[in-house]
Design an enzyme around this catalytic site. Structure first.
Site, mmCIF file in Angstrom:
data_model
loop_
_atom_site.group_PDB
_atom_site.id
_atom_site.type_symbol
_atom_site.label_atom_id
_atom_site.label_comp_id
_atom_site.label_asym_id
_atom_site.label_seq_id
_atom_site.Cartn_x
_atom_site.Cartn_y
_atom_site.Cartn_z
ATOM 1 N N ASN A 9 34.864 15.077 35.759
ATOM 2 C CA ASN A 9 35.720 13.889 35.640
ATOM 3 C C ASN A 9 36.126 13.768 34.177
ATOM 4 O O ASN A 9 35.310 13.410 33.332
ATOM 5 C CB ASN A 9 34.929 12.654 36.104
ATOM 6 N N LYS A 11 38.117 11.691 32.854
ATOM 7 C CA LYS A 11 38.401 10.307 32.437
ATOM 8 C C LYS A 11 39.721 10.276 31.659
ATOM 9 O O LYS A 11 40.649 10.991 32.023
ATOM 10 C CB LYS A 11 37.213 9.738 31.655
ATOM 11 N N HIS A 90 34.515 4.603 40.905
ATOM 12 C CA HIS A 90 33.749 4.953 39.700
ATOM 13 C C HIS A 90 33.290 3.655 39.031
ATOM 14 O O HIS A 90 34.012 2.656 39.038
ATOM 15 C CB HIS A 90 34.613 5.784 38.745
ATOM 16 N N GLU A 92 33.252 2.738 36.096
ATOM 17 C CA GLU A 92 34.178 2.209 35.085
ATOM 18 C C GLU A 92 35.289 1.404 35.751
ATOM 19 O O GLU A 92 35.761 0.410 35.199
ATOM 20 C CB GLU A 92 34.728 3.364 34.230
ATOM 21 N N GLU A 159 25.789 7.748 40.719
ATOM 22 C CA GLU A 159 25.957 7.679 39.268
ATOM 23 C C GLU A 159 25.320 6.384 38.746
ATOM 24 O O GLU A 159 25.973 5.327 38.742
ATOM 25 C CB GLU A 159 27.445 7.697 38.899
ATOM 26 N N GLY A 165 27.383 8.492 30.114
ATOM 27 C CA GLY A 165 27.811 8.553 28.720
ATOM 28 C C GLY A 165 26.740 8.161 27.728
ATOM 29 O O GLY A 165 27.043 7.946 26.550
ATOM 30 N N SER A 196 25.266 11.809 32.429
ATOM 31 C CA SER A 196 24.672 12.623 31.361
ATOM 32 C C SER A 196 24.152 13.973 31.855
ATOM 33 O O SER A 196 23.108 14.447 31.384
ATOM 34 C CB SER A 196 23.579 11.842 30.624
#
Ligand code: 13P
Length: 243
Positions: A9, A11, A90, A92, A159, A165, A196
């Site tokens: 991904n 991003k 996701h 985010e 996730e 991250g 990660s």
């Protein structure tokens, strides 16, 4: 034997796509490799990656079929380009765009209607984890986000939000526990771990029985690091064959 899925991904980042494609390891036979570039780079990714068997994914998709939805991107348009997957839900998008399980399910459904495989993301925050709510969050996340969907047509990515991250991946044992729970909720759906993942921890995570692959952010931006994770999946498959 597991057919590993290694998904990157990107991003809101985009490496040089032709150079990236040229540097990836050959993967015949190998894991299913998927790259999700930003929307504008999907055509370039399709041109560069189809030749090496890498599938292209969107990072999101509209829950609507078509119409007056400024800024949205439809599943129909993505499929017509040749994209084969769409990441939905996701963390985010859940955190910064208020996406709920119900909206994520609507996005996954419209993706499926147009022949895209949704990669449905679920995961607990650090606060939810501290409160002991991980199982409840995952159960709710998966059952509501994949409500009514055919598990054989979807991919689920576990996730944990706190691992994304941060450089602190879930332990392989915790990731496996979550993956097993998810596998019980959607039997037959491959479960990826994301958060990660690096060339250093990929082997341990991918060795776990219910983890069928990885959804990788930062480490998917370099062909070397993504390539190392692909190679790990290739060698794990070979080792399983030899048993
Ligand atoms: P990192 O691998 O950078 O932690 O990101 C994970 C992720 O969010 C993939 O979707």
């Amino acid at each position: 034997m597991k057919n590993f899925i290694i998904a990157g991904n990107w991003k809101m980042n985009c490496p040089d796509i032709p150079a990236f494609a040229a540097a990836l390891p050959a993967q015949e036979p190998g894991p299913t490799v998927i790259i999700a570039p930003p929307f504008p780079f999907i055509p370039a990714a399709l041109r560069a990656f189809l030749r090496c068997g890498v599938g292209v994914s969107a990072q999101d998709v509209s829950a609507h079929e078509r119409g007056a939805f400024t800024g949205e991107v439809s599943a129909e348009h993505l499929a017509s380009l040749g994209a084969r997957y769409a990441i939905v839900g996701h963390s985010e998008r859940r955190a910064y765009h208020g996406e709920t399980n119900e909206l994520v399910c609507a996005k996954a459904s419209v993706a499926l209607r147009h022949g895209l495989t949704p990669i449905i993301c679920v995961g607990e925050t650090m606060e939810q984890r501290r409160l002991g709510d991980t199982e409840a969050v995952l159960t709710r996340g998966v059952s509501q986000s994949a409500n009514g969907l055919d598990p054989s047509k979807i991919i689920v990515a576990y996730e944990p939000v706190w691992a994304i991250g941060t450089g602190i991946a879930a332990t392989a044992l915790d990731a496996e526990r979550a993956a097993e729970l998810i596998a019980e909720l959607v039997p037959g759906a491959p479960v990826l771990y994301g958060g990660s993942v690096t060339p250093d921890n990929a082997r341990e995570l991918l060795s776990k029985r219910h983890i069928s692959g990885a959804l990788i952010g930062g480490a998917s931006l370099g062909a070397d690091s993504l390539g190392a994770i692909i190679n790990t999946a290739i060698s794990l498959s070979k080792e399983a064959e030899e048993l």
